[in-house]
Design an enzyme around this catalytic site. Structure first.
Site, PDB file in Angstrom:
ATOM      1  CE  LYS A  37     -10.218 -24.152   5.650  1.00 52.61           C
ATOM      2  NZ  LYS A  37      -9.078 -23.348   6.078  1.00 52.61           N
ATOM      3  CD  GLU A  47      -8.790 -20.306  14.205  1.00 51.91           C
ATOM      4  OE1 GLU A  47      -8.453 -21.032  15.160  1.00 51.91           O
ATOM      5  OE2 GLU A  47      -8.414 -20.514  13.029  1.00 51.91           O
ATOM      6  CB  SER A  87      -9.329 -26.156  -1.560  1.00 52.24           C
ATOM      7  OG  SER A  87     -10.022 -24.994  -1.968  1.00 52.24           O
TER       8      SER A  87
END
Ligand SMILES: Cc1ncc(COP(=O)(O)O)c(C=O)c1O
Ligand SMILES: Cc1ncc(COP(=O)(O)O)c(C=O)c1O
Lengths: 418, 285, 418, 285
Positions: free
Chosen positions: A89, A111, A382
């Site tokens: 991220k 968000e 990930s």
């Protein structure tokens, strides 16, 4: 607009947003072309430098010895779990916050659902001294307290969203609403490779560091490109990041592994899909600013999606990934919750890497198709699974997974959950 | 009567979500608005992801959806409505894009997606126009073409930030009226009238279509000041949906809620008319 | 034994262990000399390779822009928090588990208190396919459930220790006891730079990767060596790791920052030291196999130590560090719990790096001595703070720290702790 | 009587923690052991980190420490003891190393640390020898020298894994008796007698000091077999501390506990004597 950035991937993409946002979207498109595509003022150099120094790039491409033996295939792990914050991220969050700074914005908003994107954005905001407000449904706040606290201690405001069921979807609406009011000084750091152009292209370019590194690391390790690259797909940002630099290499098979949840069938009546497999089972539609594959009912109402992993639990998917699936370049596949949980335990035990539940989906597919995927396979890790411990304990307890460690210790010692 | 004719005198354009909080009450609420003086009614077809709405309307949408509102049912709702003023359907593009109707051949080549079947059905139900907040002019040509084919108007929203090329593109495509967004942000009733309103009205001053101002209008006095500033009409949504929400929260008799809506409509229409008297120079007399 | 490995650091060090362990200690000394010092069979090459591929080395040396501006000094963060597992602990755990493999051992055991060393060892054990048993006090198990679960999912046995108060001290005894029974096939992976020779030297050599990298990274960044290196010190493994390659450079000041706890005074009567500052306030003594500085009463009974950070909460310290302090090469300093908590919040907000509470001590010292430490300062970020969220919430709520974010959000939303 | 003289006939060497569970009871327990036939008593001076002990003795140490046992008090304890057999102090090196006593000049140069003051005080209290489980021969010379100066014996523990050079170094330094560890591991009563015992005894077979075997001995029958295998004595700790622990757990009258300890001592001593009869060839007659 140049053809490079017309924002269309075949029929997908586009800019389906309220008019009030269009000037911001145009300004962002311009900034994207100048700073990201043309490296104006050395933007991309600074981005890469900060991802090295602050983010911890390059992440390793680890030979997975025990999986390789198990599958009689060279399995490599692209270790995005080692990135600062514990997931891919940050590639996106840092890129966008830095871009906001170059654009002269004074504030960022984002968000978050499970809190992964929110924590990455809060970290990037603190690092770049950029005030930051994160919208999060109140239901999600209550169940993701550690992530909320991480955001707060990084100095971000966390604003509870109380409309509707108080989850990701309402948080997205509330963030759009804030942006629509504050476009002039605020940048909206979207959390995946979705939304109106230029977000999908921009997020892909930031996440593409993954495959840029993996490609040369694989070359170095094997002297050739891998036969296959696997990545889980929710919105699809780690997915496109892992694929991008292989898309033009026909010899490399690309697998986007979606969350099959508990079933691929849907309950039209209740508007519920017990999965998040928008590539595998969704239909073309318009969601959150872009045309893409969407889980929806016959009318076009968006369905509630479900997955054991919060980060895959999204009814849409990035438009570029949808296009690559339509054209046959990417295989959209899926595995169910049970298989993902098993894969979570398997990787933890065999390699000493505790993956995020999202990531575990890619490993579940590898297990199911051992042998079919070629001689050298890269799996994108990930994120790390620390955030998922509580879910894994609960979900494992409900199932009979022979691979799971027994939890008697916890019962004996007593006390609450984690 | 075409949509723009409804603006011959300063128009009051109320918005409600169809089916909020239920089919029957909602019918009576919409009819009450006409009784109160509505000149055009914007009727929301609720979508699950209403990214352009404020919390008030969003909650109204949640109520309507859980009471079973859906696209085909919406058209039935419009057909059952006993009102004479033009109805404008306000919804999000995905519902328009997905509609295939029941006739099967409505969309041309089988399985072909696009807005045509929706617009055809809307026309059949007597709908006069469409507003689609997540459809910017860049993506609007297929819908514009369908509207032309079936005689519907397509209303666009001009934001305070809309300028230059974007304004021109909208002006080319707009019909019926232009929805002038009074301030930045999403829908929602507020206590003041934005200073941005004047500037926004000025940017569309020489457009041929009537100018209706919306976003944040709550009282007759607001309406008066906006019409005085040159608007041809006022669009009022959240202030009305608030009344519906209160009715639900307090479990009131729908007839009482309808009466309150009618009274609110009268206040707003009177405000609009009063505003017209203060104009120099008057534009539509 | 060669002089290199006589196991003495001045008067400190040595091998004060039960006779039953001496043969294992001698075998280990031999293995240490051959594999670690002489790189026999390419042991150190494999160790370095695995630390790159699996561990994520090298970790960055990040310029800390906002701290640098605050202190008008070039502040660099050595980012061990980015290592797999979230702390420097893996350097040691992986090194020792690999050595156990080279030695032909079939099983590893380790003690853990807060669980950081246990999780690192479990990860290394899974990675190298080595059965692993972790001893942990039952009190610690109850309050460190996430770490217990991480060990379990990595396939380690976690054995509750029920004697005494059920904390680290009893876990160490229990592990020694296991080792005394199983020396022939088992290696004891000690958790810090303590214990009998060769542990202190060996752990230092594994942790020295930190300063090996930091040294050349600092050279590259500044064209010269830093003026000061700061690291927190519990047992002292991250400390010696961060210092080792600077020890011979007189121009580099070395600061070992201990936990001052709530007070530096001790309660002899109760046998309690409300701090863990064994270098600053301890006396020479023999603990856990080595002569070193120890928190003890006049008789030599070991005191209960205390710190807001579990990882510093130890009554002893590595013998080499004690020696370097005695000779004046290393400055032993300390900061109290309050200052550490403030520093935790400060680093999180200013740099977007949430440090372990242990690490925060080093930053608290930097804050207190801004300006005095030279023009270029490296601070070792020994670990990340995710593990400390709950403690930080509780401890912050008890204090009036102006820098802390307010927690109203949590009160409003309700629900339990994290 | 020197320590080694106590092994003239097969010796029973019990171990208890001084002050477990309290000063007074503990005195009576130690005295009961002598009544039951103890030839030498190993008396633990409790240390907070007893890394060589099993859980049983560890818990005994916790009890003694919380009842206030401490170094000076330990010496008072020994002085108060009304027993004739030699007392061997078993403790960890840090307590020996830290002791400075009260005289102030005991340690030579002021503030100089080392074992000398401790040994001097122990000698004064009438202690015959020391066992220090965490002090291998490599680190033992200062303590050995102090013991020589004050006439104490220094007992070493030979483990099943001790071989070669290490054995030689120990043989040079040991006096009083050698503590032969019957099996790998820490202290703790077990149900069987280890096969490692024979091999261990054989390795020290030609040493001049008596051989006392310990670790895991629980019953008269164990004692008998060990002495039959050639040991000069048996050391029994956990089986006795277990009795003390039970007394605490069941809140028994200390006199009853003392009686049970005496009975257990008799059983063990009898076992040792019986074992001697089975030996071929007898070594000490
Ligand atoms: C670790 C991890 N992997 C994958 C995802 C899915 O997102 P995307 O599909 O955009 O990579 C998430 C989302 O939160 C995540 O946290
Ligand atoms: C993050 C971190 N830093 C520091 C320490 C202290 O250990 P050491 O002094 O051995 O580095 C610990 C121990 O758990 C730790 O987890």
């Amino acid at each position: 607009m140049s053809s490079k950035t017309d924002g269309k991937f075949g029929e997908y993409g586009g800019q389906y947003v309220p008019e009030a946002l269009m000037p911001a979207i145009e300004e962002l498109t311009d900034a994207y072309e100048r700073y990201v595509l043309d490296n104006e003022d050395g933007f991309m150099d600074e981005f890469r430098r900060r991802m090295r120094e602050f983010g911890g790039r390059p992440t390793p491409l680890q030979p997975a010895e025990q999986l390789s033996a198990r599958y009689d295939t060279d399995v490599y792990l692209k270790r995005e779990d080692l990135l600062h914050g514990g997931a891919h991220k940050l590639n996106n969050a840092l890129g966008q916050v830095l871009l906001a700074k170059y654009m002269g914005k004074e504030r960022i908003i984002a968000e978050t659902g499970a809190g992964q994107h929110g924590t990455a954005t809060a970290m990037a905001g603190a690092h770049l001294d950029m005030p930051c407000e994160i919208y999060m449904g109140e239901t999600d706040i209550a169940r993701q307290r550690p992530n909320v606290f991480r955001m707060r201690i990084n100095g971000a405001e966390v604003t509870p969203v109380t409309t509707g069921r108080g989850t990701l979807k309402e948080a997205i609406s509330e963030t759009m609403r804030d942006w629509a009011k504050t476009v002039e000084n605020t940048h909206y750091v979207i959390g995946s490779i979705v939304g109106p152009h230029p977000f999908p292209a921009m997020v892909r370019d930031f996440q593409a560091l993954i495959s840029e590194e993996a490609r040369s690391q694989a070359q170095e390790a094997e002297g050739r490109l891998p036969d296959a690259v696997l990545a889980c797909a929710g919105g699809g940002s780690n997915t496109m990041g892992a694929f991008h630099n292989f898309v033009d290499e026909e010899s490399v098979d690309l697998y986007a592994v979606e969350a099959g949840g508990s079933s691929l069938s849907v309950d039209e009546e209740a508007g519920v899909a017990p999965n998040s497999a928008s590539l595998s089972t969704g239909e073309e539609g318009v969601l959150h600013g872009a045309r893409t594959r969407v889980l929806q009912d016959g009318d076009g109402q968006i369905m509630e999606s479900h997955s054991v992993s919060a980060g895959l639990d999204y009814a849409g998917v990035g438009p570029e990934l949808a296009h690559l699936v339509d054209t046959g370049r990417v295989d959209a596949v899926n595995v169910d919750d049970d298989a993902a949980l098993e894969a979570f335990h398997r990787l933890s035990q065999l390699e000493g890497v505790i993956p995020a539940l999202e990531t575990a989906h890619a490993f579940a597919y590898l297990e199911e198709h051992r042998g079919d995927l070629g001689e050298s396979v890269v799996v994108n890790v990930s994120g790390r699974g620390d955030k998922d411990l509580e879910t894994v304990i609960e979900e494992t307890a409900e199932r009979d997974l022979s691979i799971a460690p027994d939890m008697d210790l916890f019962r004996e010692i007593g006390g609450g959950m984690l | 009567m075409t949509l723009s004719d409804a603006f011959d005198e300063p128009a009051f354009v109320p918005y409600l979500v169809a089916g909020d909080p239920d089919f029957g009450s909602s019918l009576s609420y919409v009819e009450a608005l006409e009784r109160g003086g509505a000149d055009v009614i914007e009727l929301g077809l609720p979508f699950s992801e209403p990214i352009a709405e404020g919390p008030t309307i969003q909650e109204g949408i949640v109520r309507a959806l859980s009471a079973g509102m859906a696209t085909e049912r919406y058209f039935e709702f419009v057909e059952r409505l006993d009102v004479d003023v033009p109805i404008v359907c306000m919804t999000y593009y995905n519902l328009i894009y997905q509609y295939t109707g029941t006739s099967g051949d409505a969309g041309g080549a089988a399985g072909e997606r696009g807005p045509r079947p929706f617009v055809e059905r809307a026309a059949g139900a007597g709908i006069a126009g469409l507003v689609v907040p997540d459809l910017p002019p860049e993506e609007a040509s297929p819908l514009r073409a369908a509207c032309d084919e079936f005689g519907l108007d397509l209303v666009f929203i001009v934001a305070p930030t809309t300028r230059g090329d974007r304004l021109d593109r909208m002006r080319e495509q707009v019909s019926g009226y232009v929805y002038v967004q009074a301030r930045l942000g999403t829908t929602g009733a507020r206590d003041d009238v934005s200073e941005q309103t004047d500037a926004s009205l000025e940017r569309v001053g020489d457009w041929e279509v009537p100018k209706a101002v919306g976003f944040g209008i709550k009282t007759g006095e607001h309406a008066e000041r906006i019409v005085a500033a040159g608007a041809d009409g006022v669009i009022v949504g959240s202030a009305l949906v608030d009344i519906v929400a209160e009715g639900v929260a307090e479990d009131r008799d729908p007839a009482d809620v309808a009466a309150e809506l009618a009274a609110k409509a009268e206040e707003l229409k009177a405000g609009a008319l009063a505003g017209a008297k203060q104009r120099t120079p008057p534009e539509h007399t």
